[in-house]
Design an enzyme around this catalytic site. Structure first.
Site, short mmCIF file in Angstrom:
data_model
loop_
_atom_site.label_atom_id
_atom_site.label_comp_id
_atom_site.label_asym_id
_atom_site.label_seq_id
_atom_site.Cartn_x
_atom_site.Cartn_y
_atom_site.Cartn_z
N CYS A 191 0.84 -1.18 0.00
CA CYS A 191 0.00 0.00 0.00
C CYS A 191 0.89 1.24 0.00
O CYS A 191 1.96 1.25 0.58
CB CYS A 191 -0.95 0.09 1.19
SG CYS A 191 -2.05 -1.32 1.36
N ARG A 209 3.61 -0.29 -5.05
CA ARG A 209 3.39 -0.85 -3.71
C ARG A 209 2.06 -1.59 -3.61
O ARG A 209 1.74 -2.18 -2.57
CB ARG A 209 3.42 0.26 -2.66
CG ARG A 209 4.72 1.02 -2.61
CD ARG A 209 4.67 2.10 -1.56
NE ARG A 209 4.54 1.54 -0.23
CZ ARG A 209 5.55 1.12 0.50
NH1 ARG A 209 6.76 1.20 0.04
NH2 ARG A 209 5.34 0.61 1.69
N TRP A 257 -2.90 -2.64 -1.62
CA TRP A 257 -2.65 -4.06 -1.86
C TRP A 257 -3.45 -4.77 -0.77
O TRP A 257 -3.15 -4.65 0.41
CB TRP A 257 -1.16 -4.38 -1.75
CG TRP A 257 -0.82 -5.78 -2.16
CD1 TRP A 257 -0.61 -6.24 -3.42
CD2 TRP A 257 -0.62 -6.90 -1.30
NE1 TRP A 257 -0.30 -7.58 -3.40
CE2 TRP A 257 -0.30 -8.01 -2.11
CE3 TRP A 257 -0.68 -7.09 0.09
CZ2 TRP A 257 -0.04 -9.28 -1.60
CZ3 TRP A 257 -0.43 -8.36 0.59
CH2 TRP A 257 -0.11 -9.43 -0.24
N ASN A 260 -1.39 1.75 5.77
CA ASN A 260 -0.56 0.70 5.17
C ASN A 260 -0.08 -0.17 6.32
O ASN A 260 0.56 0.33 7.25
CB ASN A 260 0.63 1.37 4.46
CG ASN A 260 1.73 0.39 4.12
OD1 ASN A 260 1.47 -0.79 3.91
ND2 ASN A 260 2.95 0.88 4.05
N GLY A 261 -0.41 -1.47 6.29
CA GLY A 261 0.02 -2.36 7.36
C GLY A 261 -1.10 -3.28 7.77
O GLY A 261 -2.08 -3.46 7.03
N GLU A 264 16.14 -17.96 -9.82
CA GLU A 264 15.77 -16.58 -10.14
C GLU A 264 15.15 -16.48 -11.54
O GLU A 264 14.18 -15.75 -11.74
CB GLU A 264 17.01 -15.68 -10.01
CG GLU A 264 16.83 -14.24 -10.40
CD GLU A 264 15.78 -13.48 -9.59
OE1 GLU A 264 15.29 -13.99 -8.58
OE2 GLU A 264 15.43 -12.35 -10.01
N LYS A 324 11.43 -15.06 -12.20
CA LYS A 324 11.15 -13.92 -13.10
C LYS A 324 10.03 -14.30 -14.07
O LYS A 324 9.12 -13.53 -14.30
CB LYS A 324 12.38 -13.52 -13.92
CG LYS A 324 13.44 -12.68 -13.26
CD LYS A 324 13.04 -11.29 -12.87
CE LYS A 324 12.38 -11.24 -11.54
NZ LYS A 324 13.08 -11.22 -10.34
N GLU A 341 6.63 -14.58 -12.29
CA GLU A 341 6.12 -13.28 -11.83
C GLU A 341 5.48 -12.49 -12.96
O GLU A 341 4.40 -11.93 -12.78
CB GLU A 341 7.27 -12.42 -11.27
CG GLU A 341 7.72 -12.80 -9.89
CD GLU A 341 8.87 -11.91 -9.42
OE1 GLU A 341 8.77 -11.35 -8.34
OE2 GLU A 341 9.87 -11.79 -10.16
N HIS A 374 15.71 -36.82 -9.81
CA HIS A 374 14.96 -37.28 -8.65
C HIS A 374 13.51 -36.80 -8.68
O HIS A 374 12.87 -36.72 -7.63
CB HIS A 374 15.65 -36.83 -7.36
CG HIS A 374 17.03 -37.36 -7.23
ND1 HIS A 374 17.31 -38.71 -7.07
CD2 HIS A 374 18.24 -36.74 -7.28
CE1 HIS A 374 18.62 -38.88 -7.01
NE2 HIS A 374 19.20 -37.70 -7.14
N LYS A 421 5.63 -4.64 -4.86
CA LYS A 421 7.08 -4.56 -4.81
C LYS A 421 7.60 -4.61 -3.39
O LYS A 421 8.64 -5.19 -3.11
CB LYS A 421 7.53 -3.26 -5.47
CG LYS A 421 9.03 -3.10 -5.47
CD LYS A 421 9.53 -2.80 -6.83
CE LYS A 421 11.02 -2.98 -6.95
NZ LYS A 421 11.38 -4.33 -7.39
C1 G6P Z 1 8.49 -8.82 -3.21
C2 G6P Z 1 8.97 -8.37 -4.57
C3 G6P Z 1 10.21 -9.15 -4.98
C4 G6P Z 1 11.28 -9.04 -3.92
C5 G6P Z 1 10.76 -9.45 -2.54
C6 G6P Z 1 11.76 -9.08 -1.45
O1 G6P Z 1 8.00 -10.11 -3.30
O2 G6P Z 1 7.95 -8.54 -5.53
O3 G6P Z 1 10.70 -8.66 -6.21
O4 G6P Z 1 12.37 -9.83 -4.27
O5 G6P Z 1 9.55 -8.76 -2.25
O6 G6P Z 1 11.84 -7.68 -1.38
P1 G6P Z 1 13.07 -6.87 -0.81
O7 G6P Z 1 12.67 -5.45 -1.02
O8 G6P Z 1 13.19 -7.22 0.64
O9 G6P Z 1 14.27 -7.25 -1.58
#
Ligand code: G6P
Length: 610
Positions: free
Chosen positions: A2, A27, A74, A100-101, A483, A487, A490, A506, A605
């Site tokens: 948020c 956010r 969010w 926010n929270g 990773e 990606k 996501e 396995h 994010k």
């Molecule tokens: C969210 C984001 C990711 C990020 C993760 C950790 O899930 O979408 O892209 O890697 O948070 O965030 P940070 O800011 O702690 O790296």
């Protein structure tokens, strides 16, 4: 998650609030709303969906006001519909609040307020706070009622509140969720979840601490602690500029940030490489050499992409600095009972510096008396301030929800830390100098990798309709496989799994058929020969193989369907180069599938809730 914005001053608030909100949309983007205050009371407008929807609703019906608060959501409590959108208001509409929270004792408070006759219009935990303020507000200024309510609340919050009963002010507060004040000029004050929300109007910001609240008026601001006393938090200057949070001609932030990597990597190394000594100069940890010298073990804690960087860090630090390392999901670490003996350093990695789980893990480590270190991008963020010392990434703001440039900067920051620690242990000056030389050319090698963009776009066209993807790697390339898969998931919503290449037999091998694309990370590192055998295993089952290699890879010729060739470097630095084609592949596939790459569904994010 948020985002919150507040404005009070001499201008029309609506455009300023909307523009701040757009910069915070990363956010969360489930709903958006604003509350405006003028002589006629509190006017609230909110809409499910992105900020664009709210903006369209306002178009043609501007409400004149020079004070207001706004929110992009969010969803945590309650579906992303209009009643649950923020601002939440008191029953007669004279108090409006954005949050926010998560309020953890909201059920108890809700029941108490219902017993007092309050009715609730939403399912949110936030509405509890606005009714509580109303209930506790007997007389006196708004801030006293807000502080009284917050003393009853458990959980995390960043809030902004306005009321027509005490106009000409915004009250903001924070505990566990970020909130800052923007100190404007010519009688205007702002508030925001981060500096992006206020930077169009000011670079001077005041970061609130947990338990702080503040009163903003056109004349200025005053900050207090919930315990009652006034506090002075000091003004800090934001060093990055507006350009760095604009798209700069790119179609998406994700692509822009992928292409920024040569400069973001140069920035994380700037002034930190000591070629003659074969060492790293890390100003943020130098003063703590003594503590670091006594470290016997490191626990890395992080979430998401940052956790993947931590895995690469584990391999580097163990191999080159000889210090035992474990990597923990912050969300697991905080609730189990890990053995943390004296001499353990807890290293938190976070792009945003605000991830709730990472912060909680850090606090748990501190509660146990351990030293903590941060590898953080957002300057002045909570994790950066909470840790004893750390290394900033200096990657600039990352707006695309899927992390790209922050990841490669994390890898390089960890390589610098490894060098620093290694040189204070067994690593020779010669070995250190070799690493420095390889680091120096890394940005130009990344430039080379980015030239593959067109080739990878063509490749993406062949795979855009795949339903599943497998990513395989070994050693330093295993976290890269994780990773790469993350990606793709996501941004394109294609199911993808990352696996250590040898573990494939396995289980995942059962999935391989002619429909299954398999991305194999096969740069020429010490484990290359073993990866070639794994490729054979996939080929034997007719999988479609995309190999990422660092030379002509003759052993793979004829066995793989596509080869993506990146430059060569030291094994522990190769993840920086092999990751980038996977970022581009995910990006292009997502664009071709019509996905919203910068704001993928359900994600945010900065995850400031657990
Ligand atoms: C969210 C984001 C990711 C990020 C993760 C950790 O899930 O979408 O892209 O890697 O948070 O965030 P940070 O800011 O702690 O790296």
């Amino acid at each position: 998650m948020c985002g919150i914005v507040g404005y009070i001053g001499g201008r029309q608030a609506t455009p300023i609030l909307l523009s701040g909100l757009k910069r915070l949309e990363y956010r969360g983007y489930d709903s958006a709303g604003l509350a405006l205050l003028n002589g006629e009371g509190v006017k609230v407008l909110k809409k499910p969906g992105k900020i664009r929807v709210l903006e369209e609703a306002i178009d043609g019906h501007p409400h004149l006001a020079t004070c207001g608060i706004a929110h992009t959501r969010w969803a945590t409590h309650g579906a992303p519909n209009e009643p649950n959108a923020h601002p939440q208001t008191s029953s007669n509409g004279d108090i409006a609040l954005v949050h926010n929270g998560i309020i953890e004792n909201s059920d108890v408070l809700r029941a108490q307020l219902q017993a007092e006759g309050y009715t609730f219009a939403s399912e949110t935990d936030t509405e509890v706070v606005v009714h509580l303020i109303d209930f506790l507000w007997k007389d006196g200024p708004l801030e006293n009622a807000v502080a009284a309510a917050l003393r009853e609340v458990d959980g995390a919050y960043g809030i902004a509140v306005v009321s027509s009963r005490d106009p000409e002010k915004i009250v903001v507060a924070r505990n566990g969720s970020p909130l800052l004040i923007g100190v404007g000029q010519d009688g205007e004050m702002l508030a925001g979840s981060d500096a992006a929300a206020v930077i169009e109007r000011t670079r001077d910001v005041v970061y609130l601490d947990d338990g702080d609240y503040a009163v903003l008026t056109p004349e200025g601001y005053r900050t207090y602690h919930l315990e009652g006393h006034e506090v002075d938090r000091g003004v800090q200057e934001v060093t990055w500029d507006l350009d760095s949070i604009e798209k700069g001609g790119y179609e998406h932030f994700m692509l822009k940030e992928i292409f920024e990597q040569p400069s973001s990597l140069a920035d994380v190394m700037r002034g930190r490489l000591l070629e003659d000594q074969g060492d790293a100069r890390l100003g943020g940890i130098l003063a703590h050499q003594f503590d670091l010298g006594r470290i016997q073990r490191i626990v890395i804690t992080a979430c998401g992409t940052s956790w993947h960087a931590g895995l690469v860090g584990e391999y580097m630090i163990e191999e080159l600095a000889g210090i035992p390392v474990t990597v923990e999901y912050a969300s697991e670490f905080r609730y189990r009972n890990p053995v943390l003996e004296d001499g353990t350093l807890t290293l938190a990695i976070s792009q945003s510096g605000e991830t709730a789980d990472t912060l909680a893990a850090l606090k748990e480590a501190q509660r146990r008396g351990l030293k903590t270190m941060g590898v953080v991008n957002a300057v002045g963020s909570t994790i950066a301030r909470q840790t004893d010392f750390g290394i900033y990434l200096h990657a600039g703001p990352e707006i695309g929800v899927a992390s790209t440039k922050a990841f490669t900067s994390q890898l390089v920051a960890l390589a610098l830390f490894t060098l620093f620690m290694g040189r204070r242990r067994e690593m020779s000056a010669l070995e250190g100098a070799g690493i420095v030389q390889h680091l120096q050319v890394l940005p130009s090698q990344v430039e080379e990798v980015l030239k593959l963009n067109d080739e990878i776009r063509d490749l993406a066209a062949s795979y855009r309709d795949a339903r599943n993807f497998l990513y395989l790697g070994r050693g330093y390339q295993f976290p890269v496989a994780l990773e790469g898969a993350l990606k793709l998931k996501e941004v394109s919503y294609i199911h993808a799994e990352g696996y250590p290449a040898a573990e494939m037999k396995h289980g995942p091998i059962a999935l391989i058929d002619e429909e299954m694309p398999v991305v194999v990370l096969a740069p020429r590192d010490p484990i290359y020969g073993k990866v070639v055998s794994n490729v054979e295993e996939v080929k034997a089952r007719n999988g479609r193989i995309i190999a990422v290699v660092s030379d002509d890879a003759p052993e793979l010729q004829g066995k793989v369907d596509h080869m993506i060739k990146v430059p060569h470097t030291l094994p522990h630095l190769l993840p920086v180069l092999t990751t980038i084609p996977l970022q581009l592949l995910a990006y292009h596939i997502a664009v071709m599938r019509g996905c919203d790459v910068d704001q993928p569904r359900n994600l945010a994010k900065s995850v400031t809730v657990e």
